[in-house]
Design a protein around this motif. Structure first.
Motif, PDB file in Angstrom:
ATOM      1  N   VAL A   1       0.832  -1.204   0.000  1.00 22.30           N
ATOM      2  CA  VAL A   1       0.000   0.000   0.000  1.00 22.30           C
ATOM      3  C   VAL A   1       0.873   1.263   0.000  1.00 22.30           C
ATOM      4  O   VAL A   1       0.534   2.256  -0.651  1.00 22.30           O
ATOM      5  CB  VAL A   1      -1.020  -0.030   1.163  1.00 22.30           C
ATOM      6  CG1 VAL A   1      -1.639   1.335   1.380  1.00 22.30           C
ATOM      7  CG2 VAL A   1      -2.105  -1.066   0.854  1.00 22.30           C
TER       8      VAL A   1
ATOM      9  N   ALA B   1     -10.769   3.620  -9.690  1.00 24.16           N
ATOM     10  CA  ALA B   1     -10.114   3.078  -8.493  1.00 24.16           C
ATOM     11  C   ALA B   1      -8.801   2.416  -8.887  1.00 24.16           C
ATOM     12  O   ALA B   1      -7.768   2.609  -8.246  1.00 24.16           O
ATOM     13  CB  ALA B   1     -11.024   2.082  -7.783  1.00 24.16           C
ATOM     14  N   CYS B   2      -8.838   1.640  -9.949  1.00 18.04           N
ATOM     15  CA  CYS B   2      -7.617   0.947 -10.366  1.00 18.04           C
ATOM     16  C   CYS B   2      -6.591   1.950 -10.880  1.00 18.04           C
ATOM     17  O   CYS B   2      -5.403   1.836 -10.605  1.00 18.04           O
ATOM     18  CB  CYS B   2      -7.924  -0.098 -11.425  1.00 18.04           C
ATOM     19  SG  CYS B   2      -6.524  -1.194 -11.712  1.00 18.04           S
TER      20      CYS B   2
ATOM     21  N   ILE C   1      -6.214   5.015  -7.538  1.00 14.40           N
ATOM     22  CA  ILE C   1      -5.803   4.560  -6.206  1.00 14.40           C
ATOM     23  C   ILE C   1      -4.672   3.542  -6.336  1.00 14.40           C
ATOM     24  O   ILE C   1      -3.629   3.663  -5.710  1.00 14.40           O
ATOM     25  CB  ILE C   1      -6.979   3.907  -5.443  1.00 14.40           C
ATOM     26  CG1 ILE C   1      -8.180   4.855  -5.376  1.00 14.40           C
ATOM     27  CG2 ILE C   1      -6.532   3.474  -4.044  1.00 14.40           C
ATOM     28  CD1 ILE C   1      -8.000   6.072  -4.528  1.00 14.40           C
ATOM     29  N   GLN C   2      -4.865   2.541  -7.172  1.00 12.06           N
ATOM     30  CA  GLN C   2      -3.879   1.477  -7.283  1.00 12.06           C
ATOM     31  C   GLN C   2      -2.813   1.803  -8.322  1.00 12.06           C
ATOM     32  O   GLN C   2      -1.748   1.183  -8.321  1.00 12.06           O
ATOM     33  CB  GLN C   2      -4.597   0.156  -7.609  1.00 12.06           C
ATOM     34  CG  GLN C   2      -3.741  -1.091  -7.545  1.00 12.06           C
ATOM     35  CD  GLN C   2      -3.235  -1.370  -6.143  1.00 12.06           C
ATOM     36  OE1 GLN C   2      -3.642  -0.721  -5.188  1.00 12.06           O
ATOM     37  NE2 GLN C   2      -2.330  -2.332  -6.021  1.00 12.06           N
TER      38      GLN C   2
ATOM     39  N   CYS D   1      -5.698  -6.453  -5.615  1.00 15.44           N
ATOM     40  CA  CYS D   1      -5.797  -5.657  -4.392  1.00 15.44           C
ATOM     41  C   CYS D   1      -7.250  -5.474  -3.958  1.00 15.44           C
ATOM     42  O   CYS D   1      -7.520  -5.111  -2.820  1.00 15.44           O
ATOM     43  CB  CYS D   1      -5.174  -4.293  -4.603  1.00 15.44           C
ATOM     44  SG  CYS D   1      -6.087  -3.296  -5.806  1.00 15.44           S
TER      45      CYS D   1
ATOM     46  N   GLN E   1      -9.272  -3.134  -4.808  1.00 11.61           N
ATOM     47  CA  GLN E   1      -9.741  -1.740  -4.745  1.00 11.61           C
ATOM     48  C   GLN E   1     -10.993  -1.561  -5.609  1.00 11.61           C
ATOM     49  O   GLN E   1     -11.929  -0.867  -5.234  1.00 11.61           O
ATOM     50  CB  GLN E   1      -8.652  -0.799  -5.257  1.00 11.61           C
ATOM     51  CG  GLN E   1      -7.978   0.016  -4.187  1.00 11.61           C
ATOM     52  CD  GLN E   1      -7.132  -0.828  -3.271  1.00 11.61           C
ATOM     53  OE1 GLN E   1      -7.664  -1.473  -2.367  1.00 11.61           O
ATOM     54  NE2 GLN E   1      -5.835  -0.855  -3.488  1.00 11.61           N
ATOM     55  N   CYS E   2     -11.000  -2.177  -6.781  1.00 10.79           N
ATOM     56  CA  CYS E   2     -12.147  -2.013  -7.680  1.00 10.79           C
ATOM     57  C   CYS E   2     -13.416  -2.581  -7.036  1.00 10.79           C
ATOM     58  O   CYS E   2     -14.501  -2.023  -7.184  1.00 10.79           O
ATOM     59  CB  CYS E   2     -11.864  -2.667  -9.030  1.00 10.79           C
ATOM     60  SG  CYS E   2     -11.266  -4.354  -8.929  1.00 10.79           S
TER      61      CYS E   2
ATOM     62  N   TYR F   1     -14.778  -0.136  -4.374  1.00 18.33           N
ATOM     63  CA  TYR F   1     -15.430   1.070  -4.891  1.00 18.33           C
ATOM     64  C   TYR F   1     -16.661   0.780  -5.743  1.00 18.33           C
ATOM     65  O   TYR F   1     -17.404   1.696  -6.079  1.00 18.33           O
ATOM     66  CB  TYR F   1     -14.431   1.915  -5.691  1.00 18.33           C
ATOM     67  CG  TYR F   1     -13.471   2.687  -4.814  1.00 18.33           C
ATOM     68  CD1 TYR F   1     -13.806   3.948  -4.338  1.00 18.33           C
ATOM     69  CD2 TYR F   1     -12.237   2.149  -4.448  1.00 18.33           C
ATOM     70  CE1 TYR F   1     -12.932   4.665  -3.519  1.00 18.33           C
ATOM     71  CE2 TYR F   1     -11.359   2.847  -3.636  1.00 18.33           C
ATOM     72  CZ  TYR F   1     -11.708   4.105  -3.172  1.00 18.33           C
ATOM     73  OH  TYR F   1     -10.848   4.805  -2.366  1.00 18.33           O
TER      74      TYR F   1
ATOM     75  N   SER G   1     -12.939  -2.483   3.273  1.00 18.83           N
ATOM     76  CA  SER G   1     -12.161  -1.274   3.551  1.00 18.83           C
ATOM     77  C   SER G   1     -12.856  -0.458   4.612  1.00 18.83           C
ATOM     78  O   SER G   1     -14.078  -0.425   4.686  1.00 18.83           O
ATOM     79  CB  SER G   1     -12.042  -0.426   2.287  1.00 18.83           C
ATOM     80  OG  SER G   1     -11.313  -1.090   1.311  1.00 18.83           O
TER      81      SER G   1
ATOM     82  N   ALA H   1      -7.634   1.763   0.671  1.00 19.29           N
ATOM     83  CA  ALA H   1      -6.717   0.858  -0.031  1.00 19.29           C
ATOM     84  C   ALA H   1      -6.218  -0.270   0.860  1.00 19.29           C
ATOM     85  O   ALA H   1      -5.969  -0.089   2.052  1.00 19.29           O
ATOM     86  CB  ALA H   1      -5.520   1.648  -0.574  1.00 19.29           C
TER      87      ALA H   1
ATOM     88  N   ARG I   1      -6.432  -7.903   2.232  1.00 18.52           N
ATOM     89  CA  ARG I   1      -7.841  -8.050   1.898  1.00 18.52           C
ATOM     90  C   ARG I   1      -8.250  -9.515   1.753  1.00 18.52           C
ATOM     91  O   ARG I   1      -9.365  -9.885   2.096  1.00 18.52           O
ATOM     92  CB  ARG I   1      -8.171  -7.291   0.608  1.00 18.52           C
ATOM     93  CG  ARG I   1      -9.664  -7.012   0.441  1.00 18.52           C
ATOM     94  CD  ARG I   1      -9.993  -6.362  -0.885  1.00 18.52           C
ATOM     95  NE  ARG I   1      -9.482  -5.017  -1.076  1.00 18.52           N
ATOM     96  CZ  ARG I   1     -10.060  -3.912  -0.586  1.00 18.52           C
ATOM     97  NH1 ARG I   1     -11.158  -3.995   0.109  1.00 18.52           N
ATOM     98  NH2 ARG I   1      -9.521  -2.730  -0.823  1.00 18.52           N
TER      99      ARG I   1
END
Ligand code: SF4
Ligand code: SF4
Lengths: 554, 365
Positions: free
Chosen positions: A40, B157-158, B161-162, B194, B196-197, B200, B250, B260, B266
């Motif tokens: 992260v 998000a991808c 954020i990622q 990860c 993240q998608c 979100y 999250s 994240a 996760r």
């Protein structure tokens, strides 16, 4: 982090991840595979590159993922970090980019240091490190003219026989450029395990009590003697890398091991097995029957992070709550309960050791909050870090000496913990074992994104195994061709200490002449091969460099 | 520079450049959103946040329209509400009607809006499944684009954020769909798993495969805690049902990481309930029988015992070793995986009870 303690008086990460991601203009990443080991934080840096043009320089023999986001990748020869840093500082001094005011006001011993650095002109450095002279100039300019600049490293810097000197070298660089004590700057060792920082802070080290109060200091000894009613001697204890070999020599007769797996995580596995066999009594407190379990006499079932309440301290000194989510499995118990119960019984058994009365001599704890209260009283940097404050949502980074104190996101802002920052003259030394005719390859070791450490937890996570289910050894395409790997996928890697076989991943992530292996899988753990050569002070083994030979398995 | 405007008749003052949506939220006025997320760049493509602005012919997307001096905004005018209803109706017309069995039920923003705006699936509505359900082999992310409303949050998000850019938009018009890379699998498009998608995605289009069928929002208890893997120290919520962790979500208030997480944090939780877990104390048989140590035969077998037996044996052995061979004949390895409180006690047991400084952990390794 003995290196930083020498230079500045504190061994911890000086800054916080978000100030680096938000405020740094440039970052030097050396010996940290950030996107895979600290994922992260890796994405925070990638975001900073995309959003605001953060300039990243990566110094690493391997083409690790973060190099995609770097403006410059220095692929120096393994084990030549000091020469590289000295070379960069040589150019900085040559160009007059150093911050003389900062050096005079806040540091000491500059002259001896400068003399040493003068012995590292670019030509010589290029020869030692194999980094071209132009790249050295480019790197020096980017690092010196983009401020603030933060240096980030991990085990790639410390796991060498010269690990501590590597760290002091990086401290020199940051003092030279006055990149200390402000957002986006600093010296930032990323700690590997979730609570390695906390284990150090809590006195899980042979030379210090909690909060780094030295065991050789009589005042510290008296403080704990009074608090606990008994304590240890003024003599520094043995490190893990000495303790286990001591067992083979009969000096250590019993081991009490909490949640560690020396067979998987320590260098030179064969020798470790032999040492553990020689030990008379081993108590292992674990959640799984690990690779070390066959050597244990007693197995005590502890619990995972999801079954207990307390705190972890992250790499930036941030203390955070861990909350129990499920009941312990079967009869397993939280580790603090087990340790306290064992201690009570040992005290009750009496024997030859007297424990006097003292305000914290006892072992009756209702919960981990009660233990934290004792920590608050005896650990100055944690004085004000209580469960109650954390539960209220307060964000606390140590030092936080009292309950009114808001915590300290950035260290060394007015002065260094030791007063003045100490420049250290550091010379390049070759690694303990270099490739030769019989063992012509460098071996580099580490982790991959999908697994963790000895793999005790991640190998038991189904999805992670689906994506990365077997050990892979990275081999450069040129070497693969030379070894006649065409089509054949399996390789045998042999060092003077052991041999492993695994599937090859032919990739230019590794330079020619180097292979990379991880230590997540017992069937082919890199630590069968690694060398137990230690940094003389920090006692960290040289995982990052040893010599091996590589053959195709038909 | 401050700008003065009125929202639903209430005069408000906000800095120049503020969007209508932010201005409203700053003053406690709710404007519904769907494609908007505060962490991501607003795109204004779903048309749910439309509001009426006096003097403007068209409704304005509140998430992307900046305020101006003297602006008059009506967030719930008949026109705005009617438009939202129509938009939702179109979305539902192209959405499976299986909320009854959908994993996202109860945590679905589309469902909540349909409920709030009392929208039902139109008569001419949903004709059948257009895409394969669970269409991607990624072991963690369950993909069902029948439920996708093309809000593009996963894409952002991808990307934002990622910083990995796995998702994009493929095809045109009614065929428009989210694709991984050049319409390949997620892992082939360099996905790092990860999640993240998933975090979100406002609907059931992207969900957690490991949690599939195990429980829905109203059935789980969320417990906020800190990740057990690396030193970054991400915080996350464990989702618990019947004393079992069935997923991780999250926690937007997490100090270090926000929403994240990485694949281990996760999706690396199933070790907790693994059948290999040690659940009872065990000692070698020789310790129970009182004989001397032997690694041969049945005296080296493990025997399960109760806590009292195991702890008494251990305490006796350690005390005997300490008293015969001295405190320094015992070594203590504490753990970088365990709590501060536990490490403190290991330091205390080594120094106070045993009397040795032989204590260390894997910081060096
Ligand atoms: S799991 Fe992560 S990397 Fe993969 S597509 Fe989703 S956001 Fe991108
Ligand atoms: S979620 Fe990933 S990056 Fe965050 S603490 Fe856990 S392992 Fe580290």
């Amino acid at each position: 982090m003995a290196g930083l303690a020498t230079s500045f008086g504190s061994g911890a990460m000086s800054n916080s991840m978000d100030d680096i991601a938000n405020d740094a203009e440039a970052v030097l990443i050396i010996g940290s595979n950030t996107t895979e080991q600290h994922p992260v934080f890796g994405t925070m840096l990638r975001r900073a590159v995309n959003k605001r043009g953060l300039k990243i320089i990566v110094a690493d023999p391997r083409k690790i993922d973060i190099t995609e986001f770097a403006v410059l990748h220095l692929r120096h020869k393994p084990g030549t970090d000091i020469a590289l840093i000295n070379g960069l500082m040589h150019i900085i001094l040559e160009k007059g980019w150093e911050d003389t005011a900062f050096i005079e006001e806040r540091c000491e011993d500059f002259d001896a240091f400068k003399e040493t650095v003068m012995n590292y002109p670019p030509d010589k450095v290029a020869e030692i490190t194999r980094v071209p002279v132009e790249q050295l100039y480019q790197a020096a300019e980017i690092l010196a003219t983009n401020k603030p600049m933060a240096v980030i490293w991990a085990m790639g810097i410390t796991q060498h026989t010269v690990g501590m000197r590597n760290v002091m070298s990086l401290a020199n660089l940051q003092m030279l450029l006055a990149n200390m004590g402000k957002p986006g700057s600093g010296v930032n060792p990323l700690r590997g395990q979730n609570n390695v920082q906390g284990a150090c802070d809590m006195g899980g080290l042979p030379n210090v009590y909690p909060a780094y109060q030295p065991v050789i200091n009589e005042e510290a000894q008296k403080k704990f003697q009074d608090a606990w009613g008994a304590t240890s001697s003024l003599k520094v204890g043995r490190t893990v890398t000495e303790m286990i070999p001591d067992a083979a020599e009969g000096k250590v007769k019993a081991l009490y091991i909490l949640g560690e797996d020396p067979v998987m995580s320590d260098p030179d596995t064969n020798h470790i097995r032999h040492c553990l066999e020689a030990c008379e009594f081993i108590v292992l407190q674990e959640i799984f029957p690990s690779e070390t379990a066959p050597y244990a006499d007693v197995l005590l079932p502890g619990v995972s992070f999801a079954e207990k309440t307390g705190t972890f301290t992250n790499t930036e000194r941030r203390v955070q709550m861990v909350h129990k989510a499920v009941e312990p499995l079967g009869e397993a118990q939280p580790d603090w309960w087990i340790t306290a119960e064992l201690a009570k019984r040992m005290v009750a058994a009496g024997g030859g050791r007297q424990i006097a009365a003292g305000p914290y001599a006892g072992w009756d704890y209702a919960d981990s909050d009660a233990i934290m209260t004792e920590i608050n009283a005896l650990t100055p940097s944690y004085g004000g870090i209580t469960h109650a404050r954390l539960e209220k949502g307060e964000r606390l980074q140590w030092p936080c000496p009292n309950v009114e104190h808001p915590g300290t996101p950035i260290l060394h802002s007015k002065q260094f913990s030791r007063g003045r920052g100490k420049f250290m003259p550091i010379d390049h030394v070759d690694p303990a074992e270099l490739p030769d005719a019989d063992y012509p390859f460098f071996l580099n070791t580490g982790r991959v994104l999908y697994h963790y450490h000895g793999g005790e937890m991640t190998r038991r996570a189904q999805g992670l195994m689906e994506v990365y289910g077997q050990p892979l050894i990275e081999v450069n395409p040129e070497d693969a061709a030379r070894l006649g790997l065409n089509g054949e996928k399996r390789v045998r890697v042999t060092s003077r200490r052991g041999s492993i076989e695994a599937e090859a991943w032919v990739t230019d992530r590794v330079p020619p002449g180097m292979v990379y292996a991880n230590f997540h899988f017992p069937e082919a753990s890199a630590n069968e091969l690694t060398i137990a050569a230690l940094d003389p002070v920090a006692k960290i083994p040289e995982y990052k460099v040893c010599a091996v030979k590589v053959e195709a398995v038909k | 520079m401050a700008v003065n405007l009125t929202i639903d008749g209430k005069p408000v003052e906000v800095p120049e450049g503020t969007t209508i949506l932010k201005a409203a939220r700053m003053h406690g006025i709710t404007v519904p959103t769907l494609c908007y997320h505060k962490d991501l760049t607003p795109t204004g493509n779903c048309r749910i946040c439309v509001v009426e602005v006096t003097g403007q012919r068209f409704l304005q997307a509140a998430c992307v329209t900046p305020v101006w001096e003297g602006m008059e905004v009506k967030t719930h005018s008949e026109r705005a509400v009617g438009s939202r209803r129509k938009t939702l109706e179109l979305m539902l017309a192209n959405h499976p009607q299986d909320c009854l069995t959908c994993d996202a039920s109860g945590s679905c923003e589309l469902q909540d809006l349909a409920y709030e705006y009392e929208v039902e699936v139109p008569q001419w509505g949903y004709k059948g499944t257009r895409y394969v359900t669970d269409s991607d082999p990624n072991p963690f992310v369950r993909v069902d684009f029948n439920k996708c409303i093309l809000c593009r949050r996963c894409v952002l998000a991808c990307e934002e954020i990622q910083a990995r850019n796995v998702w994009g938009i493929g095809y045109r018009g009614f065929e428009e769909v989210i694709v991984a890379g050049a319409d390949t699998t997620m892992l082939d498009a360099r996905c790092e798993s990860c999640g993240q998608c998933v975090a979100y995605c406002p609907t059931g289009a992207l969900t957690n495969k490991m949690s599939y069928g195990l429980g829905r929002a109203h059935q789980v208890t969320k417990v906020t805690t800190t990740c057990t893997y690396c030193g970054v120290g991400c915080q996350l919520d464990l989702e618990v049902k019947d004393n079992r962790i069935i997923g991780v979500s999250s926690n937007p208030d997490a100090p270090v990481n926000g929403m994240a997480l990485c694949v281990k944090g996760r999706y690396g939780y199933d070790f907790v309930h693994h059948p290999d877990r040690l659940t009872r104390p065990q000692v070698r048989r020789y310790l129970l029988e009182g004989g001397s140590k032997s690694r041969q035969g049945s005296s080296w077998d493990w025997v399960e015992t109760d806590w009292d037996t195991a702890l008494d044996i251990t305490a006796r052995k350690l005390v005997a070793t300490r008293d015969t061979d001295g405190p320094d004949s015992i070594g203590v390895l504490t753990s970088a995986k365990c709590l501060n409180e536990e490490n403190y006690l290991m330091n205390k047991v080594a120094r106070q009870v045993i009397g040795t400084n032989n204590i260390d952990h894997c910081a060096r390794l």
